[in-house]
Write a protein that holds these residues in place. Structure first.
Motif, PDB file in Angstrom:
ATOM      1  N   ILE A  54      -2.909  15.905  15.454  1.00 50.67           N
ATOM      2  CA  ILE A  54      -3.286  16.021  13.837  1.00 50.67           C
ATOM      3  C   ILE A  54      -2.733  14.975  12.950  1.00 50.67           C
ATOM      4  O   ILE A  54      -3.367  14.172  11.966  1.00 50.67           O
ATOM      5  CB  ILE A  54      -3.339  17.609  13.013  1.00 50.67           C
ATOM      6  CG1 ILE A  54      -3.265  18.581  13.961  1.00 50.67           C
ATOM      7  CG2 ILE A  54      -3.480  16.783  11.549  1.00 50.67           C
ATOM      8  CD1 ILE A  54      -5.191  17.969  13.551  1.00 50.67           C
ATOM      9  N   LEU A  55      -1.849  13.929  12.671  1.00 51.71           N
ATOM     10  CA  LEU A  55      -1.224  12.982  12.455  1.00 51.71           C
ATOM     11  C   LEU A  55      -1.983  11.206  12.403  1.00 51.71           C
ATOM     12  O   LEU A  55      -2.354  10.433  12.011  1.00 51.71           O
ATOM     13  CB  LEU A  55      -0.036  12.839  12.288  1.00 51.71           C
ATOM     14  CG  LEU A  55       0.880  14.330  11.573  1.00 51.71           C
ATOM     15  CD1 LEU A  55       2.104  14.432  12.311  1.00 51.71           C
ATOM     16  CD2 LEU A  55       0.513  13.791  10.589  1.00 51.71           C
ATOM     17  N   ALA A  57      -4.900  11.785  14.377  1.00 58.72           N
ATOM     18  CA  ALA A  57      -6.419  11.541  13.034  1.00 58.72           C
ATOM     19  C   ALA A  57      -6.564  10.956  12.461  1.00 58.72           C
ATOM     20  O   ALA A  57      -7.592  10.244  11.773  1.00 58.72           O
ATOM     21  CB  ALA A  57      -6.946  13.456  13.886  1.00 58.72           C
ATOM     22  N   SER A  58      -5.429  11.187  11.563  1.00 58.75           N
ATOM     23  CA  SER A  58      -5.275  11.166   9.960  1.00 58.75           C
ATOM     24  C   SER A  58      -4.984   8.965   9.780  1.00 58.75           C
ATOM     25  O   SER A  58      -5.147   9.157   9.443  1.00 58.75           O
ATOM     26  CB  SER A  58      -3.804  11.756   8.910  1.00 58.75           C
ATOM     27  OG  SER A  58      -3.534  11.114   7.691  1.00 58.75           O
TER      28      SER A  58
ATOM     29  N   PHE B  13      -6.289  26.405  12.725  1.00 57.17           N
ATOM     30  CA  PHE B  13      -5.447  26.383  12.411  1.00 57.17           C
ATOM     31  C   PHE B  13      -4.441  27.189  11.204  1.00 57.17           C
ATOM     32  O   PHE B  13      -3.609  28.327  10.749  1.00 57.17           O
ATOM     33  CB  PHE B  13      -4.933  24.592  10.982  1.00 57.17           C
ATOM     34  CG  PHE B  13      -4.095  23.845  11.853  1.00 57.17           C
ATOM     35  CD1 PHE B  13      -2.556  23.816  11.879  1.00 57.17           C
ATOM     36  CD2 PHE B  13      -5.418  23.113  11.989  1.00 57.17           C
ATOM     37  CE1 PHE B  13      -1.551  23.254  13.344  1.00 57.17           C
ATOM     38  CE2 PHE B  13      -4.597  22.117  13.083  1.00 57.17           C
ATOM     39  CZ  PHE B  13      -2.710  21.771  12.912  1.00 57.17           C
ATOM     40  N   ALA B  46       0.015  20.576   9.053  1.00 53.61           N
ATOM     41  CA  ALA B  46      -1.121  20.146   9.123  1.00 53.61           C
ATOM     42  C   ALA B  46      -2.220  19.827   8.635  1.00 53.61           C
ATOM     43  O   ALA B  46      -3.152  19.324   8.072  1.00 53.61           O
ATOM     44  CB  ALA B  46      -1.577  20.761  10.897  1.00 53.61           C
ATOM     45  N   VAL B  49      -1.915  17.611   5.635  1.00 52.55           N
ATOM     46  CA  VAL B  49      -3.032  16.243   6.255  1.00 52.55           C
ATOM     47  C   VAL B  49      -5.075  16.769   6.292  1.00 52.55           C
ATOM     48  O   VAL B  49      -5.362  15.835   6.220  1.00 52.55           O
ATOM     49  CB  VAL B  49      -2.297  16.406   7.413  1.00 52.55           C
ATOM     50  CG1 VAL B  49      -3.149  15.264   8.538  1.00 52.55           C
ATOM     51  CG2 VAL B  49      -0.733  15.856   7.301  1.00 52.55           C
ATOM     52  N   LEU B  50      -5.042  17.884   6.905  1.00 50.90           N
ATOM     53  CA  LEU B  50      -6.392  17.795   7.041  1.00 50.90           C
ATOM     54  C   LEU B  50      -6.831  18.213   6.154  1.00 50.90           C
ATOM     55  O   LEU B  50      -8.241  17.476   5.657  1.00 50.90           O
ATOM     56  CB  LEU B  50      -6.788  19.218   8.050  1.00 50.90           C
ATOM     57  CG  LEU B  50      -5.944  19.766   9.458  1.00 50.90           C
ATOM     58  CD1 LEU B  50      -6.487  20.755   9.872  1.00 50.90           C
ATOM     59  CD2 LEU B  50      -7.544  18.227   9.790  1.00 50.90           C
ATOM     60  N   ILE B  53      -7.604  14.614   5.227  1.00 45.49           N
ATOM     61  CA  ILE B  53      -8.766  14.026   5.311  1.00 45.49           C
ATOM     62  C   ILE B  53      -9.766  14.519   4.562  1.00 45.49           C
ATOM     63  O   ILE B  53     -10.398  13.502   4.776  1.00 45.49           O
ATOM     64  CB  ILE B  53      -8.789  14.483   6.525  1.00 45.49           C
ATOM     65  CG1 ILE B  53      -7.478  13.087   7.219  1.00 45.49           C
ATOM     66  CG2 ILE B  53     -10.113  13.992   7.306  1.00 45.49           C
ATOM     67  CD1 ILE B  53      -7.784  13.773   8.927  1.00 45.49           C
TER      68      ILE B  53
END
Lengths: 133, 89
Positions: A54-55, A57-58, B13, B46, B49-50, B53
């Motif tokens: 995920i990181l 992708a970020s 998640f 996570a 962070v999502l 985004i």
């Protein structure tokens, strides 16, 4: 230029889906495995990998958005990859200290778990010596 | 494509966090609960962070970094307490 954007979008989407599937598998292992020593495997390895994806992708997304490399998320990635094994090791040490139950099919006999029943080890020692000759 | 992938990963998640909550509630021993909380903070990093985004700016990056550091420190502190019966000797 548009082809580059489409390609990067595909890469980011792939990393997002792969990372979330990894994290889900890790948490599923945490919820469904039988004893603590099995349960430790899922979160300590697979969930870390999922969050790492995920990181990544970020990093790719913000590099694309701001049209320059943005490596701040790499800090979290490195920190997680350093600290996850440390906390897993400490958790397994505390579990061995508390002498948690384990599945009878588990092989091996760590020292920390065999102190409490001396009779058991006395019973098993002739079998061990009979295998020697 | 990115919107769809983002939604799918947020849902996955969320399911992972619910499974961790199940282990926190049920977990027969204390190390089980600590392990579930440890996994839960990793998953929440996570999720943050999502969310960053999704919104498209990086205000939430510092929050994720703070959660990572404090979560590790708290896990180590509770493990130390279980091992020694004391945190700072």
């Amino acid at each position: 230029m548009i082809a580059l954007y489409t390609l990067m979008e595909g890469i980011i989407a792939f990393f997002l889906i792969a990372g979330s599937i990894f994290a889900l598998i890790g948490s599923l292992g945490l919820a469904r495995m039988k004893d603590f020593y099995m349960r430790l495997h899922g979160p300590s390895k697979i969930s870390t990998l999922g969050v790492g994806c995920i990181l990544l992708a970020s990093i790719a997304y913000f590099s694309l958005l701001e049209s320059g490399p943005s490596l701040q998320e790499l800090l979290i990635t490195i920190f997680l990859f350093i600290t996850a094994p440390v906390s897993a090791h400490l958790l397994s040490k505390s579990a061995l200290h508390q002498k948690l139950e384990r599945d009878p099919r588990t092989r091996g006999n760590p020292e920390e778990l065999q102190e409490d029943d001396d009779e058991h080890t006395l019973e098993e020692s002739p079998q061990g010596s009979s295998k020697l000759p | 494509m990115l919107d769809f992938a983002l939604k799918v990963s947020v849902v996955l998640f969320a399911i992972a966090v619910v499974l961790n909550l199940y282990r926190v509630a049920v977990g027969p021993s204390l190390p089980d609960r600590i392990l579930a909380l440890d996994t839960m903070y990793v998953n929440s990093i996570a999720l943050i962070v999502l969310f960053g985004i999704w919104l498209g700016h990086r205000t939430y990056f510092e929050a994720a970094l703070l959660i990572a550091m404090l979560g590790f420190v708290s896990t180590v502190a509770v493990c130390k307490y279980l091992l020694r019966g004391d945190i700072i000797e």
